[in-house]
Enzyme design. Sequence first.
Site, PDB file in Angstrom:
ATOM      1  N   ASP A 486       0.870  -1.163   0.000  1.00  0.00           N
ATOM      2  CA  ASP A 486       0.000   0.000   0.000  1.00  0.00           C
ATOM      3  C   ASP A 486       0.917   1.226   0.000  1.00  0.00           C
ATOM      4  O   ASP A 486       2.092   1.137   0.344  1.00  0.00           O
ATOM      5  CB  ASP A 486      -0.887  -0.032   1.247  1.00  0.00           C
ATOM      6  CG  ASP A 486      -1.865   1.129   1.294  1.00  0.00           C
ATOM      7  OD1 ASP A 486      -2.297   1.573   0.222  1.00  0.00           O
ATOM      8  OD2 ASP A 486      -2.174   1.593   2.403  1.00  0.00           O
ATOM      9  N   LYS A 487       0.396   2.395  -0.384  1.00  0.00           N
ATOM     10  CA  LYS A 487       1.251   3.587  -0.425  1.00  0.00           C
ATOM     11  C   LYS A 487       1.156   4.407   0.867  1.00  0.00           C
ATOM     12  O   LYS A 487       2.094   4.440   1.661  1.00  0.00           O
ATOM     13  CB  LYS A 487       0.903   4.469  -1.630  1.00  0.00           C
ATOM     14  CG  LYS A 487       1.847   5.680  -1.778  1.00  0.00           C
ATOM     15  CD  LYS A 487       1.489   6.524  -2.984  1.00  0.00           C
ATOM     16  CE  LYS A 487       0.288   7.412  -2.732  1.00  0.00           C
ATOM     17  NZ  LYS A 487       0.570   8.498  -1.755  1.00  0.00           N
ATOM     18  N   THR A 488       0.012   5.043   1.078  1.00  0.00           N
ATOM     19  CA  THR A 488      -0.123   5.954   2.204  1.00  0.00           C
ATOM     20  C   THR A 488      -0.080   5.185   3.509  1.00  0.00           C
ATOM     21  O   THR A 488      -0.845   4.244   3.728  1.00  0.00           O
ATOM     22  CB  THR A 488      -1.445   6.735   2.101  1.00  0.00           C
ATOM     23  OG1 THR A 488      -1.502   7.356   0.817  1.00  0.00           O
ATOM     24  CG2 THR A 488      -1.535   7.800   3.170  1.00  0.00           C
ATOM     25  N   PHE A 610     -17.087  11.145   2.685  1.00  0.00           N
ATOM     26  CA  PHE A 610     -16.199  10.731   1.598  1.00  0.00           C
ATOM     27  C   PHE A 610     -16.461   9.286   1.236  1.00  0.00           C
ATOM     28  O   PHE A 610     -16.589   8.417   2.100  1.00  0.00           O
ATOM     29  CB  PHE A 610     -14.739  10.901   2.005  1.00  0.00           C
ATOM     30  CG  PHE A 610     -13.776  10.415   0.954  1.00  0.00           C
ATOM     31  CD1 PHE A 610     -13.500  11.200  -0.162  1.00  0.00           C
ATOM     32  CD2 PHE A 610     -13.183   9.170   1.059  1.00  0.00           C
ATOM     33  CE1 PHE A 610     -12.626  10.755  -1.141  1.00  0.00           C
ATOM     34  CE2 PHE A 610     -12.310   8.720   0.085  1.00  0.00           C
ATOM     35  CZ  PHE A 610     -12.032   9.518  -1.016  1.00  0.00           C
ATOM     36  N   ARG A 666       0.201  15.028  -3.551  1.00  0.00           N
ATOM     37  CA  ARG A 666      -1.187  14.582  -3.533  1.00  0.00           C
ATOM     38  C   ARG A 666      -2.063  15.815  -3.712  1.00  0.00           C
ATOM     39  O   ARG A 666      -1.950  16.768  -2.930  1.00  0.00           O
ATOM     40  CB  ARG A 666      -1.514  13.879  -2.217  1.00  0.00           C
ATOM     41  CG  ARG A 666      -2.929  13.336  -2.204  1.00  0.00           C
ATOM     42  CD  ARG A 666      -3.174  12.422  -1.040  1.00  0.00           C
ATOM     43  NE  ARG A 666      -4.515  11.864  -1.089  1.00  0.00           N
ATOM     44  CZ  ARG A 666      -4.995  11.017  -0.194  1.00  0.00           C
ATOM     45  NH1 ARG A 666      -4.227  10.616   0.807  1.00  0.00           N
ATOM     46  NH2 ARG A 666      -6.227  10.561  -0.289  1.00  0.00           N
ATOM     47  N   ASP A 859      -1.407  -1.012   5.910  1.00  0.00           N
ATOM     48  CA  ASP A 859      -1.695  -0.527   7.256  1.00  0.00           C
ATOM     49  C   ASP A 859      -3.033  -1.013   7.773  1.00  0.00           C
ATOM     50  O   ASP A 859      -3.461  -0.614   8.860  1.00  0.00           O
ATOM     51  CB  ASP A 859      -1.628   1.008   7.303  1.00  0.00           C
ATOM     52  CG  ASP A 859      -2.596   1.653   6.311  1.00  0.00           C
ATOM     53  OD1 ASP A 859      -3.343   0.910   5.658  1.00  0.00           O
ATOM     54  OD2 ASP A 859      -2.589   2.888   6.197  1.00  0.00           O
ATOM     55  N   GLY A 860      -3.725  -1.854   7.034  1.00  0.00           N
ATOM     56  CA  GLY A 860      -4.943  -2.470   7.519  1.00  0.00           C
ATOM     57  C   GLY A 860      -6.205  -1.712   7.208  1.00  0.00           C
ATOM     58  O   GLY A 860      -7.306  -2.243   7.343  1.00  0.00           O
ATOM     59  N   ALA A 861      -6.110  -0.455   6.798  1.00  0.00           N
ATOM     60  CA  ALA A 861      -7.312   0.360   6.623  1.00  0.00           C
ATOM     61  C   ALA A 861      -8.212  -0.196   5.526  1.00  0.00           C
ATOM     62  O   ALA A 861      -9.377  -0.491   5.762  1.00  0.00           O
ATOM     63  CB  ALA A 861      -6.912   1.798   6.301  1.00  0.00           C
TER      64      ALA A 861
END
Length: 1225
Positions: A486-488, A610, A666, A859-861
Site C-alpha cells: 500500500d502507499k499511504t 467521503f 497529492r 496498514d490495515g485500513a
Amino acid sequence: MKTGDVKIINQGQDDEMDVWGYRPCPWKLALVSVGVVCSGGLLLLLLYWLPQWSVKSTSSMCSLREAHTVLLRSRDEFKQWFRARVHSMSAPGRRPFENLELHTPTRKCSLSNEEHDEKSVQQQTAQIYYFTHHSIKYYWNEGLQNFEFYKGLEDVEVSCAEIHSEHDTGLSKQVQEYRRLFFGENEIAVRVPSVFKLLIKEVLNPFYIFQLFSVILWSAEDYYYYASAIVLMSVISIAASLYTIKRQYVMLHDMVATHSVVRVSVCRGDKEVEQAMSTDLVPGDVIAIPANGMIMPCDAALIQGTCIVNESMLTGESVPVTKTNIPRSGEEGAQTYSLEQHKRHTLFCGTQVIQTRFYTGEMVKAVVVRTGFSTEKGQLVRSILYPKPTDFKLYRDAYLFLLCLVGVAAIGFIYTVALSVINNVPPRLIVIKSLDIITITVPPALPAAMTAGIVYAQRRLKRVGIFCISPQRINMCGQLNLVCFDKTGTLTEDGLDLWGVQRVEERRFLAPESSVNTEALCSSPFVACMASCHSLTTIEGQLSGDPLDLKMFSATGWVLEEPTQEETALHNPIMPTVVRPPNHVAMETDLGDLTETSSCEIGIVRQFPFSSALQRMTVVVRRLGKKHMNAFLKGAPEVVASLCKPHTVPENFTETLEAYTLQGFRVIALAHRRLETKLSWHKVQALSRDVIEQNLEFLGLIIMQNKIKEETSGVLKDLHQAHIRTLMVTGDNMLTAISVARDCGMIRAHETVIIADAVPPKDFHPASISWNYSHSPQTKDTQSVEIQVESLCDGLQIDDRFHFALNGQAFSVVLEHFPHLVPKLALGATVFARMAPDQKTQLVEVLQSLNYIVGMCGDGANDCGALKRAHSGISLSELEASVASPFTSSTPNISCVPNLIREGRAALITSFCVFKFMALYSIIQYLSVTMLYSIPSNLGDFQFLFIDIAIILVIAFTMSLNPAWGQLVPRRPPSSLISGPLLFSVLTQILTCLLFQLLAFLLVQEQSWYEKWTPQSNACNVSRSSQSFSVNNSYIDVKNIRNYENTTLFYVSTFQYLAVAIGFSKGKPFRQPSYKNWPFMLSCIGLYTFLFLIVLFPVPAIDKFLDIVCVPHDWRITVVLIIISNTVISFILETLILDVSLRRLIFRDNHSNSPVPPSPPAGSAQVANDRWGRLFLSWLFCRERRPPQLRYRQLALELQDDPDWPPRPGKVLYANAQTHSSASL
C-alpha cells in the site's frame, strides 16, 4: 458419485461448496460395524479421518430433499470434505421474511370451532430442514430445491427508500420470535472446547495413533525404556499443543465476548421503546442508539441521525468515521441496499459509536441488517475459527516422501518375513520383527522435529516486533517472490503536509500560495470550503478525524465548535457543527451575489461523507445570517472537474495537475455551488447527493506533500537486489503513485512506464484500452521523448525495462472485457492506482494464478481482504483488525518485510535440513537393522534409546537454532522436496551410508579373531577381558543383541548420524553458519567426544549399558578409519559436488526469481567447460530443454518472442473486434 445429483451452495462466494444428499443404509451400516469389530477399531479411525468415506460407506445417495446427512466438498484448490447432519424444525412459515398474516386461513368452513382451530394450526406449521456448517445454518428452499444461507435484511433486496418507509417502525414481538427461529440468537459464540474434547481430537491424530502402535509393538519386544521415553515425549508434546490451542480459543473468546451481549433499546411501533438483550435482535428490528454511544452488537443501517464511529476493530484504522442515515429519495434512495455499497450509512458489529447527533424529541435509530456470524465481525471470527489449510508444496511433498518411506518399509517388511521363515523364527517373533521395521523406517518424532524450526523462527520474529497468528505461513514467507505495498501509511508517512494551494479566478490559476491563514483570504469561498468540507469531530476536547482533513482544517486556522446535548435539546432542528475564524470579527463575504457585513460563522447543515467509490465528499453549509445555503465539494481533481461547469475549469487544468502529480504531490480539488434560496433545512435533508453535486464552480487545488518514509528506499533496494518483485497498490492518483514509485526506487529513472487506459463500453461503443507512455519527469525535451519512445517500440529487447500502470477502472475493464491481457499486464505492471479494497483482493488472486508467492504489506485500513488472501499478509497496524492478517508488525514501516522473508527462508531451509536428517536417520537405522536381521540379531533397547534420544532428538532440535542470514540474496531456497538437488543429496548419502555399513559388516566377519560371540568369547587381550568375563559369564543373550556385527554397526551408524547432520545443516546464504549455533556445536562436539571415547577407550559400564562387546584395538582403529572415510566422502558429496558444482551447472536456474534466466557471457574456456558440463549433466539428470513450470516464467518466455509486446503508443484495442487500430496521442 453421480455428477447430476450435485448441488452448489454459496455460489460465487469464497466458501462455494458442492453438496450431496445421503440417507442411512442398514446393510452398509451392518457391514461397516462388522469391519470395525474385525479391525479392532482401526476402520472406525480411518472413517473418522476421511469423512467422505464414512458417509459413502454407511449411507446411500439420495436427493437433498430426502437427505439425513449432507456431504460437502469445497470447490477451491484444497477440495476439503465435510459432513453435516440434517435437522428439522417447525415454523409458521418457510422463509424468515414471509408475512405471517398470509398463513392465517380465512376461508369459510363448516367444521366446528375446535376442529377449525386444529386444522389452522396444522396448516400454519411447516417442517423446515436445515444443517449447520462452520457456525452457519443452511435452510432448505423448496423453490430452489437446494439449501440456502440467510444473511439478513439484504436477502429481500429492499431499497434504501423502502427501508425508511417499511422498516423504520420495528417489528412486533410475534414477528421477532418467528425470525429468531431462522437467525437464532444474535451472538458470535466462540465455544471454548473442554480439555477432554481437545485431548481426544489431538490423540486421534494419525501421528499419535502411529506412535501408540509403535509403543505397543516395542512393549511386546520388551523395549520398555525406549517405549517409556517415547510416551513421555508424546505426553509433553500433547500437553504443549493442548495448552497452545486452549489459550488461542480463550484469547479469541475473550476478544469476541467483550461487549458482545448488551442491553439495547428496541423500537416497537412509532413511539414504543422497550429494553431488551442484544441476543434477542433479528434482522428488521429497529434499535435506538444512545447519545453517549455504545458497542454495536449487530450490523445496522442508520435511518435517523448521525453517528461518529471508531471502526478500528474492522479496518485497523482508529480514525473516527462519520456515519449518516441512508438516502430517503432520489436515485440513491432507489438503489438496493447493500452492506458493501452503503458502508458510510452502516454501523458494523463490534465497532464503537462514540457520539450521536439527533433531533429534539427524536432518536438516532438504525435498522438491524445482519446478526451473529453473518455480521462483518462474525465473518472475521469465522475466518479465524475455520482457516483454509496452508497450501505449500513442502507439505505436499513431505507426504509423498513419507509414502516413499512407507514403500521402503514394505520392502523391509517382506524381506524380514522371508528371512524369518527361512531361519524358522517363531510366528510371534516374525510379526513383531516385521512390524518393527515399519516403526523404524517412518520416524515418529518427524512432525515435532520439523515444527521446531518454525517455533524458533516465531520467537526470533517476536524479538523484532513481528507477531504471528499462523506459524505455518512462516515457511511460505521464505518463498515470497512478489510483495504488494500500500502507499499511504506504508511506503509514505501517514500524515500529509500542506505544500500550498492554487486558487482559480476567472478561469485561470493564480500563483501558488503557501498559506491561506491570511486576513485577505479569510472571506474567500476557497477557505470556507477548506474549513467546512470535512468530517472532523471533537472527542474529549481533541479534534479527531481523517489526517488529511485535520491538516487541511488546521491550515485555515479556524475553530470548530460542536453543540452540547443541552444546546441540541433546545432547538427543533439538529444543531449544526459550526466553524469560524479564531477572531470574532465581521468581514465581507463573497459567497453570494449580496455583499454585506455579516458573521463569519458557518454551520454545517448536512454531510455527504467521503466515498472511496465516488472519490469525493460534499457538505451543505449556511453562513450565519444568510438565507441561502452553499454546497462545498472536495475530492479527486479529475472527478471534481467533471462535476463543474466547464467554463469555470481553467484551460490548463490537466497540465497543472500533471505537473504536481509527477512530482509526487497529492492533489485535492475544491468546488462550490450556491443552492436555491427556497431550500429549507428539511428539504436539504431529503436531497440526494447527485442533485447537489452538479453545476459546481471550480475553486482551485490543494497541494499536499506525502513524504516517503526513511526506510522505504533501502528496503525496496534490498528486495530488488534479491530479485523479489515489488508492486504498489494504492487508492491515490495514478501520476502521484508513479512519482512515488520513482522516488522510492520501485521504478528507476531510466525505465519507461506504460499507462494502460481502459474505458468501459458506452453508447454502443465497445470497451477499449489504449497505451500512454510516461517517462521520467527529468526529461525536458519533448522531441527527444518521441524519438526514445519510437526507438523503444521498434527494437525492444528483453533487457529494456518497462512497467505498466493501471487504475481501478482500467483493472475492472481489463478483467471483464480483456481477460487475455490480464496475465500479461499482471506480469509487467508495477503501479495500481485508485484501487478499491475488493480490487486489491482480486489483484492478489490474479498474481497467485500466475504461480507467484504473493506477500501483501499494508496498514490495515483498506487492505484487510488482500492481507487475508495473500500467501503472507503483513499488517502495520496493531489494532484488532490485524487478526485478519497472519503477521502484524509493531514497527510502522516496511523494514519488517525483509526481516520476515529472511526468517522465512531460514525456517524453510531448517525444515528441509531437519526433514532430510530425519529421513536419513530412519534409513540408516533401517539399514543397520536389516543387516542384523540376517544373522539374526537386532539393536538393543538402550542402543535404540541412546540413538533416538541422545543423538537424534538433541541434534534435530539444536540444528534448528541457526539464526537467519543478515541479508537477502537473489537465490531463493527450494520449495519442493521432490527436486534434483534434494533428491541427489538424500540418495547419495543413503548410498554412502549403505556402502560403509556393508563394508564394516562384511569386514568384521573376515577378521581372524571373528567367531560367533558368546559370553566366553575373548576377542580382546586378556588383561582387558578378565573383568568383563566375571560379569558376562552369567549373562544369557536370548535375542542375540551382543555380537561383533552389532557393535561394529552401532559404532559406524552413530557417527553416520552426526556426519549427515553436519552436512545437512546448511548456513550461508539463508542461515548463519553452524559454528555460530553454539548449542548445535556443543552437542556435536560432546557427542563426537563421547563416541570416540567409547570406540577407542572402552568403559565396561558404558559397554554393558549399550550392549557393546569388546573388540580388538586394531579393529577399533579400522572402524575409526571407516568412520573418517565415511565422513569425508559425505562432506565432499554434500558440499563440494552438490553445493558447488551441480548447483552451478544444472540447478542454477533456481537461484533467482527473474522471469527469464540470463544468458552467460561467452568467450572463455571456463564458460565453455561450464556449458558442456551443464549439457552432459542435464542429459544425465533428464533436465535438458525442460520448460519452466511456473506460469509467470512461461509467459515471460512467450512475450520475449512477441514482436507486438509491449504495445506501441497510440494503439487502441477494442473488446469486440480484439484488433488493434491506430489513434493519435
